[in-house]
Design a protein around this motif. Structure first.
Motif, PDB file in Angstrom:
ATOM      1  N   GLU A  99       0.828  -1.210   0.000  1.00 45.37           N
ATOM      2  CA  GLU A  99       0.000   0.000   0.000  1.00 45.37           C
ATOM      3  C   GLU A  99       0.866   1.265   0.000  1.00 45.37           C
ATOM      4  OE1 GLU A  99      -3.132   2.107   3.026  1.00 45.37           O
ATOM      5  OE2 GLU A  99      -3.293  -0.073   2.782  1.00 45.37           O
ATOM      6  N   ARG A 100       1.878   1.291   0.838  1.00 44.94           N
ATOM      7  CA  ARG A 100       2.761   2.459   0.914  1.00 44.94           C
ATOM      8  C   ARG A 100       3.590   2.600  -0.371  1.00 44.94           C
ATOM      9  NH1 ARG A 100       3.639   7.354   3.534  1.00 44.94           N
ATOM     10  NH2 ARG A 100       5.777   7.898   3.019  1.00 44.94           N
ATOM     11  N   ALA A 101       4.082   1.480  -0.882  1.00 46.71           N
ATOM     12  CA  ALA A 101       4.878   1.516  -2.117  1.00 46.71           C
ATOM     13  C   ALA A 101       4.037   2.050  -3.271  1.00 46.71           C
ATOM     14  CB  ALA A 101       5.423   0.135  -2.438  1.00 46.71           C
ATOM     15  N   GLU A 102       2.781   1.637  -3.354  1.00 42.18           N
ATOM     16  CA  GLU A 102       1.898   2.130  -4.417  1.00 42.18           C
ATOM     17  C   GLU A 102       1.619   3.617  -4.251  1.00 42.18           C
ATOM     18  OE1 GLU A 102      -1.490  -0.515  -4.535  1.00 42.18           O
ATOM     19  OE2 GLU A 102      -0.154  -2.230  -4.885  1.00 42.18           O
ATOM     20  N   LYS A 103       1.437   4.072  -3.003  1.00 45.65           N
ATOM     21  CA  LYS A 103       1.243   5.500  -2.741  1.00 45.65           C
ATOM     22  C   LYS A 103       2.477   6.284  -3.196  1.00 45.65           C
ATOM     23  CE  LYS A 103       0.872   8.850   1.018  1.00 45.65           C
ATOM     24  NZ  LYS A 103       2.110   9.556   0.667  1.00 45.65           N
TER      25      LYS A 103
END
Length: 173
Positions: A99-103
């Motif tokens: 989730e953080r990597a995609e953000k």
């Protein structure tokens, strides 16, 4: 002057993502899919790649497998260069969850790979990618023709375009 043929790795099989050893950074051990192998075999037929002095590769499995197929088909030696790895969702080498990597990727894309004025996000910007990749290419600039099996964002950072899997982008150093 060296001519580098940057080849984006073939389509990757992420079917075991977040399972077994493919958790966290282990996702970079994911191999090419059957379709990805075919893509790279087709790429190897491109006349521009004939007569390459050598093939450089990112250390990630999808790129190494791409380079291995090209090496076999083109009869060129293969060298792994660790700084040819993919873009980092966290420039401090901290693994980010999906989730953080995609953000962070969305922020990178929205800002065209450049940090917003006055901000210093965690993600690796285009300038940082270039700072780690260009010294690698510099080591091989005395060769006339070098193939580089690597990643889309690396190619985008050098050439301004994000190629399809198996696509070749020429880069003069």
């Amino acid at each position: 002057m060296a001519l580098f043929y940057l080849v984006r790795h073939g389509k990757t099989d992420y079917s075991e993502r977040n399972q077994k050893i493919y958790q966290g950074f282990g996702v970079n051990l994911s191999p090419l899919s059957a379709e990805g192998v075919i893509e790279i075999r087709n790429t190897a037929r491109d006349e521009r790649l004939r007569g390459a002095d050598l093939i450089l590769s990112s250390p990630y499995t999808r790129a190494v497998q791409t380079a291995a197929i090209l090496s076999r088909e083109l009869q060129a030696d293969l060298i792994i260069e660790t700084d040819l790895h993919e873009w980092m969702a966290n420039k401090h080498y901290v693994y980010e969850d999906d989730e953080r990597a995609e953000k962070n990727y969305r922020e990178f894309a929205e800002n065209n790979g450049v940090y917003p004025a006055g901000q210093d996000p965690d993600w690796e910007d285009t300038a940082a990618i270039r700072r780690r990749v260009l010294p690698v290419l510099d080591k091989y600039r005395h060769h006339a023709k070098v193939i580089v099996a690597c990643h889309g964002m690396l190619i985008q950072s050098l050439c301004g375009c994000h190629p399809q899997n198996g696509e070749i982008v020429e880069f003069e150093y």
